[in-house]
Structures are given as structure tokens and as C-alpha cells.
Motif scaffolding. Sequence first.
Motif, PDB file in Angstrom:
ATOM      1  N   THR A 216       0.696  -1.467  -0.151  1.00  0.00           N
ATOM      2  CA  THR A 216      -0.003   0.542  -0.038  1.00  0.00           C
ATOM      3  C   THR A 216       1.239   1.570   0.303  1.00  0.00           C
ATOM      4  O   THR A 216       0.536   2.098  -1.182  1.00  0.00           O
ATOM      5  CB  THR A 216      -0.814   0.153   0.972  1.00  0.00           C
ATOM      6  N   GLU A 217       2.117   1.581   0.684  1.00  0.00           N
ATOM      7  CA  GLU A 217       2.068   2.808   1.007  1.00  0.00           C
ATOM      8  C   GLU A 217       3.918   1.988  -0.075  1.00  0.00           C
ATOM      9  O   GLU A 217       3.793   3.754  -0.770  1.00  0.00           O
ATOM     10  CB  GLU A 217       3.421   2.489   1.912  1.00  0.00           C
ATOM     11  N   GLY A 218       4.010   1.319  -1.001  1.00  0.00           N
ATOM     12  CA  GLY A 218       4.782   1.375  -1.908  1.00  0.00           C
ATOM     13  C   GLY A 218       4.092   2.217  -3.218  1.00  0.00           C
ATOM     14  O   GLY A 218       5.187   2.844  -4.159  1.00  0.00           O
ATOM     15  N   PHE A 219       3.025   1.340  -3.277  1.00  0.00           N
ATOM     16  CA  PHE A 219       2.254   1.360  -4.565  1.00  0.00           C
ATOM     17  C   PHE A 219       0.844   2.707  -4.750  1.00  0.00           C
ATOM     18  O   PHE A 219       0.853   3.497  -5.420  1.00  0.00           O
ATOM     19  CB  PHE A 219       2.322   0.685  -5.606  1.00  0.00           C
ATOM     20  N   CYS A 220       0.458   2.278  -3.876  1.00  0.00           N
ATOM     21  CA  CYS A 220      -1.143   2.247  -3.770  1.00  0.00           C
ATOM     22  C   CYS A 220      -1.462   3.304  -3.072  1.00  0.00           C
ATOM     23  O   CYS A 220      -2.757   4.439  -4.416  1.00  0.00           O
ATOM     24  CB  CYS A 220      -2.000   1.692  -2.753  1.00  0.00           C
ATOM     25  N   THR A 221      -0.776   4.807  -3.104  1.00  0.00           N
ATOM     26  CA  THR A 221      -0.888   5.646  -2.671  1.00  0.00           C
ATOM     27  C   THR A 221      -0.034   7.239  -2.330  1.00  0.00           C
ATOM     28  O   THR A 221       0.090   8.293  -2.138  1.00  0.00           O
ATOM     29  CB  THR A 221      -1.321   5.475  -0.576  1.00  0.00           C
ATOM     30  N   THR A 222       0.943   6.318  -3.425  1.00  0.00           N
ATOM     31  CA  THR A 222       1.396   7.649  -4.482  1.00  0.00           C
ATOM     32  C   THR A 222       1.449   7.707  -5.212  1.00  0.00           C
ATOM     33  O   THR A 222       0.672   6.674  -6.534  1.00  0.00           O
ATOM     34  CB  THR A 222       3.131   6.444  -3.701  1.00  0.00           C
ATOM     35  N   GLU A 223       2.308   8.379  -6.123  1.00  0.00           N
ATOM     36  CA  GLU A 223       2.351   8.538  -7.503  1.00  0.00           C
ATOM     37  C   GLU A 223       2.441   7.238  -7.960  1.00  0.00           C
ATOM     38  O   GLU A 223       2.932   7.341  -9.616  1.00  0.00           O
ATOM     39  CB  GLU A 223       2.504  10.026  -7.781  1.00  0.00           C
ATOM     40  N   GLU A 224       3.905   6.278  -7.829  1.00  0.00           N
ATOM     41  CA  GLU A 224       3.892   5.604  -8.095  1.00  0.00           C
ATOM     42  C   GLU A 224       3.481   4.126  -8.015  1.00  0.00           C
ATOM     43  O   GLU A 224       3.391   3.029  -8.943  1.00  0.00           O
ATOM     44  CB  GLU A 224       5.688   4.473  -7.191  1.00  0.00           C
ATOM     45  N   ASN A 225       2.078   4.178  -8.225  1.00  0.00           N
ATOM     46  CA  ASN A 225       0.475   3.690  -8.882  1.00  0.00           C
ATOM     47  C   ASN A 225       0.926   2.826  -9.740  1.00  0.00           C
ATOM     48  O   ASN A 225       0.820   1.591 -10.293  1.00  0.00           O
ATOM     49  CB  ASN A 225      -0.938   4.122  -7.880  1.00  0.00           C
ATOM     50  N   TYR A 226       1.335   3.565 -10.464  1.00  0.00           N
ATOM     51  CA  TYR A 226       1.582   3.394 -12.110  1.00  0.00           C
ATOM     52  C   TYR A 226       2.586   1.948 -12.107  1.00  0.00           C
ATOM     53  O   TYR A 226       2.579   0.978 -13.774  1.00  0.00           O
ATOM     54  CB  TYR A 226       1.724   4.321 -13.819  1.00  0.00           C
ATOM     55  N   ARG A 227       4.023   1.920 -11.786  1.00  0.00           N
ATOM     56  CA  ARG A 227       4.559   0.535 -11.449  1.00  0.00           C
ATOM     57  C   ARG A 227       4.256  -0.759 -10.782  1.00  0.00           C
ATOM     58  O   ARG A 227       4.501  -1.441 -11.023  1.00  0.00           O
ATOM     59  CB  ARG A 227       5.943   1.436 -10.809  1.00  0.00           C
ATOM     60  N   CYS A 228       2.703  -0.076 -10.194  1.00  0.00           N
ATOM     61  CA  CYS A 228       2.412  -1.393  -9.549  1.00  0.00           C
ATOM     62  C   CYS A 228       2.364  -2.601 -11.020  1.00  0.00           C
ATOM     63  O   CYS A 228       1.788  -2.320 -11.450  1.00  0.00           O
ATOM     64  CB  CYS A 228       0.723  -1.769  -9.111  1.00  0.00           C
ATOM     65  N   PRO A 229       1.874  -3.990 -10.167  1.00  0.00           N
ATOM     66  CA  PRO A 229       2.319  -5.363 -11.186  1.00  0.00           C
ATOM     67  C   PRO A 229       0.810  -5.584 -11.323  1.00  0.00           C
ATOM     68  O   PRO A 229       0.424  -6.521 -11.768  1.00  0.00           O
ATOM     69  CB  PRO A 229       3.306  -6.053  -9.993  1.00  0.00           C
ATOM     70  N   MET A 230      -0.164  -5.521  -9.639  1.00  0.00           N
ATOM     71  CA  MET A 230      -1.113  -5.421 -10.593  1.00  0.00           C
ATOM     72  C   MET A 230      -2.153  -4.898 -11.092  1.00  0.00           C
ATOM     73  O   MET A 230      -2.904  -5.622 -11.842  1.00  0.00           O
ATOM     74  CB  MET A 230      -2.080  -5.926  -9.114  1.00  0.00           C
ATOM     75  N   LEU A 231      -1.537  -3.353 -10.993  1.00  0.00           N
ATOM     76  CA  LEU A 231      -2.063  -2.471 -12.824  1.00  0.00           C
ATOM     77  C   LEU A 231      -1.647  -2.489 -13.720  1.00  0.00           C
ATOM     78  O   LEU A 231      -2.602  -2.599 -14.819  1.00  0.00           O
ATOM     79  CB  LEU A 231      -2.031  -0.671 -11.458  1.00  0.00           C
ATOM     80  N   LEU A 232      -0.953  -2.985 -13.921  1.00  0.00           N
ATOM     81  CA  LEU A 232       0.250  -3.126 -15.051  1.00  0.00           C
ATOM     82  C   LEU A 232      -0.354  -4.920 -15.702  1.00  0.00           C
ATOM     83  O   LEU A 232      -1.154  -4.828 -16.790  1.00  0.00           O
ATOM     84  CB  LEU A 232       1.566  -3.829 -14.917  1.00  0.00           C
ATOM     85  N   ALA A 233      -0.918  -5.721 -14.719  1.00  0.00           N
ATOM     86  CA  ALA A 233      -1.083  -7.102 -15.368  1.00  0.00           C
ATOM     87  C   ALA A 233      -2.656  -6.204 -15.575  1.00  0.00           C
ATOM     88  O   ALA A 233      -3.548  -7.133 -16.894  1.00  0.00           O
ATOM     89  CB  ALA A 233      -1.858  -7.654 -14.043  1.00  0.00           C
ATOM     90  N   LEU A 234      -3.772  -6.068 -15.045  1.00  0.00           N
ATOM     91  CA  LEU A 234      -4.454  -5.159 -14.857  1.00  0.00           C
ATOM     92  C   LEU A 234      -5.156  -4.513 -16.524  1.00  0.00           C
ATOM     93  O   LEU A 234      -5.251  -5.191 -18.054  1.00  0.00           O
ATOM     94  CB  LEU A 234      -5.832  -4.316 -14.083  1.00  0.00           C
TER      95      LEU A 234
END
Length: 63
Positions: A29-47
Amino acid sequence: MECPYLKKGKSRSVCNASVTLMTLDVEGTEGFCTTEENYRCPMLLALFLREGRKSGAALRSLN
């Protein structure tokens, strides 16, 4: 900026970009979900890969 696919419940966060609606840990959550780094999230990229066709709902939601 918070991820648009993050849905917060009473005691946990659920990732709506994942196939299984996984519960997120604090580190994720702190690494991807609530920051501007969410575009690097593996779940979002898979989606986006799953919805990669032009008519995919995930791509339409960005416009």
C-alpha cells in the motif's frame, strides 16, 4: 495520488485491479497504492495487459 483501483474497507484495503480482489499489505500500500508510483504496481500493469484491447474498460477509465 491514490490508485483509482484501491477500495478501502473498515480494516483493510482491497485491490480491485487484481483478479482475486487481494488484500494489500502495508508495504504494498505504501509502495504503490497511495503514491504516484501506482503506475508501477504489478497488479495494475496486469490489469492493463488483460484489458489491452482498445475497447477495454480499464483503458476507457483513463480518458
